[in-house]
Design a protein around this motif. Sequence first.
Motif, PDB file in Angstrom:
ATOM      1  N   GLN A  16       0.850  -1.175   0.000  1.00 32.57           N
ATOM      2  CA  GLN A  16       0.000   0.000   0.000  1.00 32.57           C
ATOM      3  C   GLN A  16       0.900   1.243   0.000  1.00 32.57           C
ATOM      4  O   GLN A  16       1.872   1.294   0.742  1.00 32.57           O
ATOM      5  CB  GLN A  16      -0.899   0.032   1.230  1.00 32.57           C
ATOM      6  CG  GLN A  16      -1.884  -1.124   1.323  1.00 32.57           C
ATOM      7  CD  GLN A  16      -2.746  -1.035   2.570  1.00 32.57           C
ATOM      8  OE1 GLN A  16      -3.102   0.040   3.017  1.00 32.57           O
ATOM      9  NE2 GLN A  16      -3.058  -2.191   3.134  1.00 32.57           N
TER      10      GLN A  16
ATOM     11  N   ARG B 251       3.573  -1.103   3.900  1.00 30.08           N
ATOM     12  CA  ARG B 251       3.021   0.235   3.738  1.00 30.08           C
ATOM     13  C   ARG B 251       4.149   1.230   3.520  1.00 30.08           C
ATOM     14  O   ARG B 251       5.119   1.250   4.286  1.00 30.08           O
ATOM     15  CB  ARG B 251       2.186   0.631   4.957  1.00 30.08           C
ATOM     16  CG  ARG B 251       0.924  -0.214   5.115  1.00 30.08           C
ATOM     17  CD  ARG B 251       0.000   0.339   6.172  1.00 30.08           C
ATOM     18  NE  ARG B 251      -1.205  -0.479   6.291  1.00 30.08           N
ATOM     19  CZ  ARG B 251      -2.204  -0.216   7.135  1.00 30.08           C
ATOM     20  NH1 ARG B 251      -2.140   0.863   7.927  1.00 30.08           N
ATOM     21  NH2 ARG B 251      -3.256  -1.004   7.187  1.00 30.08           N
TER      22      ARG B 251
ATOM     23  N   GLN C  72       1.767   2.841  11.715  1.00 25.32           N
ATOM     24  CA  GLN C  72       1.342   1.825  10.749  1.00 25.32           C
ATOM     25  C   GLN C  72       1.519   0.422  11.317  1.00 25.32           C
ATOM     26  O   GLN C  72       0.682  -0.464  11.092  1.00 25.32           O
ATOM     27  CB  GLN C  72       2.153   1.962   9.448  1.00 25.32           C
ATOM     28  CG  GLN C  72       2.051   3.325   8.789  1.00 25.32           C
ATOM     29  CD  GLN C  72       0.634   3.734   8.487  1.00 25.32           C
ATOM     30  OE1 GLN C  72      -0.119   2.975   7.877  1.00 25.32           O
ATOM     31  NE2 GLN C  72       0.253   4.937   8.912  1.00 25.32           N
TER      32      GLN C  72
END
Length: 247
Positions: free
Chosen positions: A60, A202, A228
Amino acid sequence: MLIIRNLIHWLILCISAILMFICVLPAMLVPQGPNKVGRQWSKLLLWSLKNIIGLHYEVQGAEHIPAKPSIICSKHQSGWETLALQEIFPLQVYVAKKELFWIPFFGWGLKIAKTIGIDRKAGMKASAQLLEQGQARKNEGFWITIFPEGTRVPAGQRGKYKQGAARMAKMFEMDLVPVAHNSGEYWPKNSFLKYPGTIQVRIGSPIKHESGNELELTVACENWIEAQQAEITGYGPCYSFTNQKVV
């Protein structure tokens, strides 16, 4: 079956490491040649992890990867990210402890690929080594990957973030790209076994090198990564059962 699949992967790793080193030698005649060979080797091992072990990954934030060379500032939980970051990001060199250069074939390849080797017992001299070698790698067009905690940290835990990445960012005018992931929940530190599943990666927006001093850049990077981590930690098969999230 998991043990057998891991043995097959280990066999592929060992044989390919020797072949990789043989290919690296003539590649030295080409600019960035050894690094390109190393990247292909990483892709081979990632293919093996995916198709033999069943270990995948999802990214992501890939849209945050800048066009210009930057410093990748990543969480470090296992050996997986040393492979995957090479597939996810442009051509790069790592900051690593010099002891790795002693490993036959693999370590020799790291040395030839211009890995930034740091003697962690050297104190202030280690910082000088980091800056001298880092500047040279930037001049050659490489990205630089550093693990700010300095060593692998088990999944769910947090190490002390050092300011080496921020120091390089200020010195070389390179932005920091923070990376969080939960690889340690599928490939634990010092574990022979790798487990099937999907690692979450991420990537954050670049932290501009001019946006603060070394401490401020380090804190900004740490805060983003750990925020995160809190969201992606606790779902893998190797995370402590007592700390697993309820889903």
